[in-house]
Design a protein around this motif. Structure first.
Motif, PDB file in Angstrom:
ATOM      1  N   ASN A  16       5.724   6.264  11.045  1.00 24.26           N
ATOM      2  CA  ASN A  16       5.482   6.875   9.735  1.00 24.26           C
ATOM      3  C   ASN A  16       6.270   8.175   9.614  1.00 24.26           C
ATOM      4  O   ASN A  16       6.378   8.948  10.567  1.00 24.26           O
ATOM      5  CB  ASN A  16       3.985   7.159   9.537  1.00 24.26           C
ATOM      6  N   GLY A  17       6.830   8.387   8.428  1.00 27.01           N
ATOM      7  CA  GLY A  17       7.565   9.623   8.173  1.00 27.01           C
ATOM      8  C   GLY A  17       9.018   9.600   8.579  1.00 27.01           C
ATOM      9  O   GLY A  17       9.704  10.624   8.502  1.00 27.01           O
ATOM     10  N   LYS A  20      11.451   5.209   5.906  1.00 25.49           N
ATOM     11  CA  LYS A  20      11.558   3.796   5.520  1.00 25.49           C
ATOM     12  C   LYS A  20      11.382   3.600   4.015  1.00 25.49           C
ATOM     13  O   LYS A  20      12.191   2.921   3.376  1.00 25.49           O
ATOM     14  CB  LYS A  20      10.527   2.954   6.289  1.00 25.49           C
ATOM     15  N   THR A  21      10.340   4.191   3.442  1.00 27.28           N
ATOM     16  CA  THR A  21      10.116   4.051   1.998  1.00 27.28           C
ATOM     17  C   THR A  21      11.204   4.786   1.222  1.00 27.28           C
ATOM     18  O   THR A  21      11.648   4.322   0.167  1.00 27.28           O
ATOM     19  CB  THR A  21       8.714   4.570   1.612  1.00 27.28           C
ATOM     20  N   GLN A  51       3.217  -0.408  -2.344  1.00 29.89           N
ATOM     21  CA  GLN A  51       1.904  -0.375  -1.709  1.00 29.89           C
ATOM     22  C   GLN A  51       0.780  -0.029  -2.681  1.00 29.89           C
ATOM     23  O   GLN A  51      -0.357  -0.454  -2.497  1.00 29.89           O
ATOM     24  CB  GLN A  51       1.898   0.657  -0.572  1.00 29.89           C
ATOM     25  N   ASP A 123       7.270  -3.351   0.337  1.00 31.24           N
ATOM     26  CA  ASP A 123       6.849  -2.191   1.110  1.00 31.24           C
ATOM     27  C   ASP A 123       5.459  -2.457   1.690  1.00 31.24           C
ATOM     28  O   ASP A 123       4.462  -2.425   0.981  1.00 31.24           O
ATOM     29  CB  ASP A 123       6.834  -0.943   0.217  1.00 31.24           C
ATOM     30  N   GLU A 124       5.415  -2.761   2.977  1.00 34.50           N
ATOM     31  CA  GLU A 124       4.169  -3.064   3.701  1.00 34.50           C
ATOM     32  C   GLU A 124       3.346  -4.164   2.995  1.00 34.50           C
ATOM     33  O   GLU A 124       2.191  -3.945   2.627  1.00 34.50           O
ATOM     34  CB  GLU A 124       3.319  -1.798   3.855  1.00 34.50           C
ATOM     35  N   ASN A 127      -0.299  -5.140   4.373  1.00 36.31           N
ATOM     36  CA  ASN A 127      -1.262  -4.068   4.638  1.00 36.31           C
ATOM     37  C   ASN A 127      -2.701  -4.401   4.249  1.00 36.31           C
ATOM     38  O   ASN A 127      -3.628  -4.089   4.967  1.00 36.31           O
ATOM     39  CB  ASN A 127      -0.843  -2.784   3.915  1.00 36.31           C
ATOM     40  N   HIS A 153       4.832  -2.970   9.618  1.00 37.61           N
ATOM     41  CA  HIS A 153       4.426  -2.681  10.988  1.00 37.61           C
ATOM     42  C   HIS A 153       3.879  -3.940  11.665  1.00 37.61           C
ATOM     43  O   HIS A 153       3.454  -3.892  12.818  1.00 37.61           O
ATOM     44  CB  HIS A 153       3.338  -1.595  11.009  1.00 37.61           C
TER      45      HIS A 153
END
Length: 201
Positions: A16-17, A20-21, A51, A123-124, A127, A153
């Motif tokens: 995270n961070g 990617k987005t 998301q 995007d994910e 989730n 992920h």
């Protein structure tokens, strides 16, 4: 540098961070690239799954929401497609606003795939999904003949669909041909080699 062709799927991974987005928003044209160039093929038609699921209209029934991307489709066809995303029987008449997070995720993905875009940027996407819903998504994407770019992920999801991996790592960004397992095995071999070299030194 990377090239992605029709029918291929790029899986984007990283902590995270790591950006990617931001990378997705850049290739979508929402953020200007700092350097380099992004070139899309001719007749590219992009669909984006975010998301936050903000594209859904809460006052619509499930079947009405799918109809937004296919106004001329008959109810039978829509219901059959929704069943692939686990909306059975009276489920198709539920209000979008009354759906759980997982149900909204399934509906948003159903809409995106049914819209017949030739590039899907996700995007994910897994989730909010439970195991049956993830399997339904994997089955739908396995039949999809366009190009997929997805941040995830979920290593099992990436093993099913990815043909390339774009890894955001502390030392930089790397591209690997193959799915998540190919990337994981390469990284494990590299770490083993580094440890062996350190012991020998």
């Amino acid at each position: 540098d990377l090239s992605l062709h029709r029918g291929e799927a790029l899986g984007i991974i990283g902590a995270n961070g790591t950006g990617k987005t931001t990378f997705l928003r850049t290739i979508l044209g929402e953020i200007r690239e700092l350097s380099g160039e992004i070139r899309w093929g001719t007749k590219t038609n992009i669909g984006y799954y975010a998301q936050n699921l903000e594209e859904l209209e809460s006052r619509n029934e499930v079947i009405q929401e799918l109809r937004r991307v296919a106004p001329l489709a008959d109810n039978g066809e829509l219901r059959s497609f929704l069943a692939r995303f686990l909306f059975f029987g009276e489920d198709v008449f539920k209000l979008v606003g009354d759906l759980s997070g997982g149900e909204k995720g399934r509906l948003a993905l159903a809409k995106l795939i049914y819209s017949q875009k030739n590039v899907l940027i996700l995007d994910e996407p897994t989730n909010h999904l439970d195991i049956p819903a993830r399997e339904a998504l994997e089955a739908a994407l396995s039949e999809y003949d366009g190009t997929i770019i997805t941040v995830s992920h979920d290593r099992f999801f990436l093993d099913k669909i990815a043909t390339q991996i774009l890894a955001f790592e502390p030392e930089g960004v790397n591209v690997f041909a193959g799915n998540y397992t190919v990337y994981h095995d390469w990284k494990a071999a590299r770490l083993s080699s580094e440890r062996t070299g350190a012991r020998e030194a």
